[in-house]
Design an enzyme around this catalytic site. Structure first.
Site, PDB file in Angstrom:
ATOM      1  N   ASN A 292       0.818  -1.189  -0.069  1.00 22.78           N
ATOM      2  CA  ASN A 292       0.193   0.020   0.013  1.00 22.78           C
ATOM      3  C   ASN A 292       0.988   1.143  -0.164  1.00 22.78           C
ATOM      4  O   ASN A 292       0.418   2.124  -0.566  1.00 22.78           O
ATOM      5  CB  ASN A 292      -0.758  -0.143   1.233  1.00 22.78           C
ATOM      6  CG  ASN A 292      -1.937  -1.092   1.215  1.00 22.78           C
ATOM      7  OD1 ASN A 292      -2.344  -1.366   0.242  1.00 22.78           O
ATOM      8  ND2 ASN A 292      -2.289  -1.629   2.280  1.00 22.78           N
TER       9      ASN A 292
ATOM     10  N   LYS B  45       9.775  12.665  13.560  1.00 14.50           N
ATOM     11  CA  LYS B  45       8.562  11.801  13.054  1.00 14.50           C
ATOM     12  C   LYS B  45       8.470  10.554  13.635  1.00 14.50           C
ATOM     13  O   LYS B  45       7.794  10.034  14.044  1.00 14.50           O
ATOM     14  CB  LYS B  45       8.957  11.555  11.453  1.00 14.50           C
ATOM     15  CG  LYS B  45       7.642  11.069  10.805  1.00 14.50           C
ATOM     16  CD  LYS B  45       8.197   9.378  10.494  1.00 14.50           C
ATOM     17  CE  LYS B  45       6.712   8.858  10.024  1.00 14.50           C
ATOM     18  NZ  LYS B  45       6.679   7.433   9.775  1.00 14.50           N
TER      19      LYS B  45
END
Length: 386
Positions: A13, A214
């Site tokens: 994905n 992050k």
């Protein structure tokens, strides 16, 4: 037909919905490489697929075409040939798979037909993933290629951030993905030339602040919500964050990692607090329908030395700062055992069952026994083993 070509390892994905979408938008022909027959067959049989951005009241769909797909298990020579004439190689295969894709990339680099060096960018949720991939590639290169590696390939680390929620059951190749994205890539490895043209990529001189911010905010927050949610019987991440007590736990964890990020990198407290709020808003989004078991999968990787829990907790321990909330997340992650469809959760249960608390702590986290953090984590391990 495009004259720019990108090879992308990993037809999952993130590969189809994020990396390939950006490469496609930038005018590259994308050649997908994977070992999964089902994915390769689907890509070969369908000339296009759709990427749909969700997460706001409106949804936006884009069609991705101009791609080919090769099965590297059965057609390795073809992959080598493609890399020999490509401009870019990217991958989104999972950090543990890098060593398996390195040999074929090495062969492609050995056989380069283009004068310009190929850009190699690993798009993984891990610090220094391209450096890791480079190490595996260089082990397979001839001495002459290795000594002239700058002429053949340029390796740049990257930080990617985009949530890919659970997909609809019969989605096929189509991907549903959140609207927000961030893709930062190091610019220095490409000097004195220009970095490759990829629309939407933010090229930066020093990637470390971006990658740690992050990993220790998005990934730490997401995983904390997932493991607490799993242990409290919640279904989706947004359900977890609607629970006042659990929302507070996630925020306290991100306060600890924010303390680290602000002190370690030149990021102001205000900027980091705004970033935290943005992340909590993103992962609270009910439209994403993000399942706690999907987010929690691979607990052993997530408990490893430089990952989202142990990484920041170790830094904080070294600084003499607080890391209690992170220990809570570590405990919840250790309790993510024997979850159907997740091999690592079974392996985790086995390690905890068969080892002493100190051996289990060392095996699972990779922490040195003399590290300041070790005793605190061992206490948590003991608690889970009891």
């Amino acid at each position: 037909m495009s004259d720019m070509k990108a090879i992308h390892f990993g037809g999952g994905n993130i590969g189809r919905g994020f990396v390939a979408e950006f490469l496609h938008k930038s005018g590259y022909e994308v050649v997908f490489v994977d070992v999964m027959d089902a994915i390769i067959n689907a890509l070969q049989q369908n000339k296009s697929y759709t990427v749909t951005e969700v997460g706001t009241s409106e949804t936006k769909s884009k069609t991705i075409d101009n791609y080919r797909a090769i099965n590297s298990k059965t057609d390795e020579d073809k992959v080598v040939e493609e890399i020999a004439t490509a401009d870019i190689v990217t991958c989104a295969v999972g950090p543990n798979i890098l060593k398996f894709i390195a040999p074929v990339i090495a062969k492609g680099i050995e056989n380069r037909k283009k004068d310009s060096p190929i850009a190699v960018i690993a798009c993984e949720n891990a610090i220094g993933a391209t450096d890791t991939l480079r190490k595996f590639i260089e082990e397979k290169l001839s001495d002459s290629t290795k000594s002239n590696i700058q002429d053949k390939a340029r390796f740049a680390n990257s930080a990617i951030d985009r949530i890919v929620p659970m997909q609809d059951e019969n989605a096929g190749l189509n991907v549903k993905i959140e609207k927000f994205y961030e893709w930062c890539v190091e610019s220095k490895p490409f000097l004195p030339s220009q970095p490759p043209k990829i629309e939407g990529v933010h090229f930066v001189e020093d990637l470390t602040p971006f990658i740690e911010r992050k990993l220790f905010t998005v990934n730490t927050g997401h995983a904390t919500a997932a493991y607490y949610g799993y242990n409290r019987g919640k279904e989706c991440i947004h359900d977890v964050l609607q629970d006042k007590e659990l929302n507070e736990i996630v925020r306290n964890t991100l306060k600890e990692t924010a303390h680290l990020i602000v002190n370690k990198h030149e990021i102001s407290e205000e900027d980091q607090n705004q970033y935290v709020e943005k992340i909590i808003k993103r992962i609270s989004n009910p439209v994403l329908k993000d399942n706690v078991e999907r987010v929690g999968r691979a607990p052993l990787r997530k408990l490893s030395r430089n990952e989202r829990f142990i990484g920041p907790a170790a830094h904080l321990a070294e600084m003499g700062a607080k890391y209690d909330a992170l220990l809570g997340g570590i405990e919840m992650c250790l309790r993510f055992q024997n979850v159907e469809g997740d091999d690592e959760s079974f392996e985790l249960a086995k390690i905890l069952k068969e080892n002493s608390s100190s051996d289990a702590t060392e095996k699972i986290t990779g922490l040195e026994r003399n590290h300041t953090l070790f005793p605190a984590v061992e206490e948590v391990v003991k608690k889970v083993q009891a």
